[in-house]
Structure formats: structure tokens, C-alpha cells
Write an enzyme that holds these catalytic residues in place. Structure first.
Site, PDB file in Angstrom:
ATOM      1  N   ARG A 278      -7.767 -20.440  -2.549  1.00 27.66           N
ATOM      2  CA  ARG A 278      -6.756 -20.296  -1.507  1.00 27.66           C
ATOM      3  C   ARG A 278      -5.659 -21.345  -1.651  1.00 27.66           C
ATOM      4  NH1 ARG A 278      -4.989 -21.758   3.498  1.00 27.66           N
ATOM      5  NH2 ARG A 278      -4.358 -20.044   4.869  1.00 27.66           N
TER       6      ARG A 278
ATOM      7  N   GLU B 132      11.698   2.277  14.410  1.00 27.78           N
ATOM      8  CA  GLU B 132      10.821   3.302  13.838  1.00 27.78           C
ATOM      9  C   GLU B 132       9.502   3.286  14.587  1.00 27.78           C
ATOM     10  OE1 GLU B 132      10.144   2.288   9.733  1.00 27.78           O
ATOM     11  OE2 GLU B 132       9.785   0.198  10.219  1.00 27.78           O
TER      12      GLU B 132
ATOM     13  N   LYS C 123       6.483  -1.941   1.969  1.00 24.62           N
ATOM     14  CA  LYS C 123       5.274  -1.377   2.591  1.00 24.62           C
ATOM     15  C   LYS C 123       4.123  -2.371   2.472  1.00 24.62           C
ATOM     16  CE  LYS C 123       3.076   3.132   3.246  1.00 24.62           C
ATOM     17  NZ  LYS C 123       3.562   3.318   4.622  1.00 24.62           N
TER      18      LYS C 123
ATOM     19  N   ARG D  67       8.454   4.444  -4.393  1.00 27.45           N
ATOM     20  CA  ARG D  67       8.431   3.425  -3.353  1.00 27.45           C
ATOM     21  C   ARG D  67       7.427   2.329  -3.682  1.00 27.45           C
ATOM     22  NH1 ARG D  67       7.362   5.198   2.795  1.00 27.45           N
ATOM     23  NH2 ARG D  67       5.281   5.567   1.924  1.00 27.45           N
TER      24      ARG D  67
ATOM     25  N   TYR E 293       0.833  -1.203   0.000  1.00 27.79           N
ATOM     26  CA  TYR E 293       0.000   0.000   0.000  1.00 27.79           C
ATOM     27  C   TYR E 293       0.864   1.248   0.000  1.00 27.79           C
ATOM     28  CZ  TYR E 293       0.844   0.896   5.012  1.00 27.79           C
ATOM     29  OH  TYR E 293       1.418   1.191   6.223  1.00 27.79           O
TER      30      TYR E 293
ATOM     31  N   LEU F 276      11.162   1.105   7.115  1.00 24.49           N
ATOM     32  CA  LEU F 276      10.549   1.536   5.868  1.00 24.49           C
ATOM     33  C   LEU F 276      11.221   2.826   5.406  1.00 24.49           C
ATOM     34  CD1 LEU F 276       8.073   1.063   3.896  1.00 24.49           C
ATOM     35  CD2 LEU F 276       6.935   2.840   5.234  1.00 24.49           C
TER      36      LEU F 276
END
Length: 288
Positions: A104, A183, A151, A56, A37, A208
Site C-alpha cells: 500500500r 445524470e 468510468k 470507452r 469498469y 459519463l
């Protein structure tokens, strides 16, 4: 600004009301958190640091072998379309890309069609009380996976950390590994030493690569300030002259308490205050 089920979102090629947006129960983002995301700030109806966020996004997709179904230029056009359709002047654009939907199975098919979703959120970014008072941080053990430079939508450790921090009256959690701060749960962590140096961990697989951080580093250097890229301990942070966080949703936010201990005099310091002013000016001037 449209909100809730009234807002317009973009899903797999179409703008549509949020209430009509449907995802498959077999989507791998839902079943395996197999996705990434991005969150981009919007100021004055324009995108902030969009180039950094798109770069990114491409990197995260590349690291996980995810295919972007459209170009980043097309994504920016969609984001502008959502901003206009929802009358958004200040807030965020959220983007989520998953590998797609299929039966799945841990081993995914090679011909999956990715799922791409974008939506807007109204949020006050500039005139917020926390920027004038500072926020409180709680330190917690870092229980996340080893590839924090991607991310990923797999955010359960951060969700639990933020919940624990809130239960103790804190606004953010700082993750700690081997005695050092890595972080924030949803931010980059910094301290300012008593001799005026800005300190923050260097980019690595432990953290990140923050887009707001990247922009701020350049702005700080242009302003004669330097960033010392190294790890710091919780004790060093508590003894610092100032502390702060950065993210797309907070810009530059002063930290005035860590684990209940005041930082400096317990008020936002002059360096952080100036950095926030510099960044907000940058955001307004460069947003597009």
C-alpha cells in the site's frame, strides 16, 4: 445459467469457477478504488454495443494511465467465452480493470501488472414491468469527483444516493449540481419537452459518456428526432412532457415521477415508448 459461486469467471488469464477466483488484499482497486469498469448488455447470447464499450474502456484507461494487459479484441473473445460457458442469453458482462497489487502506497510502481476480471450476470432486460409502468426518481446533490467522464470503480456516492432513493420508494437517483441535473446514479438522464425535443446534458467531465446514449442519439436522428444537448433544471424536468434514462442494464427506461411529482400524465409517453422499441430492435439486430 450458472449463478453465484457456480458461475465461471475470467481472472488474469484463466477461466475458473467464481468460488476459486482470488484477488490480492494489496490490489489497488481494493485499497484505493484505483480502477475502471465496463458493463455490456447481452441479448440472445450476443454483446450489445460492444464497440462503444471497448472504445470507452480504452479512453478511461488512457485517462488514468492504466495499461490494458490484452487487446479489446481479446477481451471480446473472453466475453463470448463467458457467455457460452455460463449459458447466458440475456443479462450483462461486467469487466473491471485495476492498476494491480503491491504494498500500500499512494504512489504506485511503474511496472505493476494490471488485474483484469470479467464475469456475467443474468438479468431480464427487455420484458420488464418497469418499461410498461415507468420508474420513480429522486433528486440529490451531486457529491462525486470532478472527472465523471472516467468510468471509475469509485462509486460510493452513487451507492449512497441509490440507497437514499430506494428508502423513499424510488428506483433511481438523479444527481443535481448548481440546480441542474447532471445524470443518474447509474444512468444518463433525459427529458422530452412539450414541443417534442429530447434534452440531455452534453458530454463533458461532468458526465459519463453513455454508450447506450451514443447509440440512441444516432437512432433518434435517423428517426427524425433531435437531441438538444444542454443542461436542464429539476423544475424543467418536472414540467416536461416525458422523461427517461438510458444505460446498458436498463436500455431506455421511462421516468414517470420525479421527487413524487408525476411527469405528464404519470404514464410512459409515446416518444419514450417508441425510443425503447427502436433501441431494442437495434440491440437485437446489431448484437454480435
Amino acid at each position: 445459467m450458472a449463478g453465484g459461486q457456480d458461475r465461471i469467471v475470467w481472472l488474469n488469464g484463466s477461466y475458473l469457477p467464481a468460488a476459486e477466483a482470488k484477488l490480492s488484499i494489496f490490489d489497488r482497486g481494493f485499497l484505493f478504488a484505483d480502477g475502471i469498469y465496463e458493463v455490456t448488455a447481452v441479448l440472445d447470447g450476443k454483446l450489445v454495443d460492444s464497440d462503444l464499450h471497448m472504445a470507452r474502456l480504452e479512453r478511461s484507461a488512457r485517462e488514468l494511465g492504466l495499461r490494458l494487459p490484452i487487446t479489446t479484441a481479446a477481451i471480446e473473445e473472453i466475453e463470448h467465452g463467458l457467455i457460452e460457458r455460463n449459458g447466458l442469453q440475456e443479462g450483462l458482462v461486467y469487466l473491471q480493470l485495476t492498476r494491480g497489487a503491491e504494498e500500500r502506497n499512494f504512489l504506485f510502481g511503474e511496472e505493476l501488472e494490471p488485474t483484469l476480471l470479467l464475469l456475467t450476470q443474468a438479468k431480464v432486460l427487455v420484458d420488464v414491468a418497469a418499461a410498461r409502468t415507468g420508474i420513480a426518481v429522486k433528486t440529490l446533490a451531486d457529491l462525486r469527483w470532478a472527472r465523471r467522464d472516467i468510468k471509475s470503480v469509485s462509486l460510493l456516492p452513487q451507492v449512497l444516493a441509490k440507497r437514499e432513493a430506494k428508502a423513499e420508494g424510488c428506483d433511481e437517483a438523479w444527481m443535481v449540481e448548481d440546480g441542474h441535473v447532471t445524470e443518474g446514479a447509474s444512468s444518463t438522464a433525459y427529458i422530452i419537452t412539450h414541443d417534442g425535443k429530447i434534452v440531455s446534458p452534453a458530454n463533458s467531465q461532468r458526465t459519463l459518456p453513455g454508450c447506450t446514449r451514443q447509440a440512441l442519439v444516432q437512432l433518434a436522428e435517423e428517426g427524425g428526432l433531435t437531441l438538444e444537448q444542454r443542461r436542464f433544471t429539476v423544475e424543467e424536468a418536472q414540467a416536461a412532457a416525458e422523461a427517461f434514462i438510458t444505460s446498458a442494464s436498463t436500455f431506455v427506461m421511462p421516468v414517470t415521477r420525479i421527487d413524487g411529482k408525476p411527469i405528464g400524465d404519470g404514464k410512459p409517453g409515446p416518444v419514450v415508448t417508441r425510443l425503447r422499441e427502436i433501441y431494442v430492435d437495434h440491440a437485437r439486430a446489431s448484437a454480435r
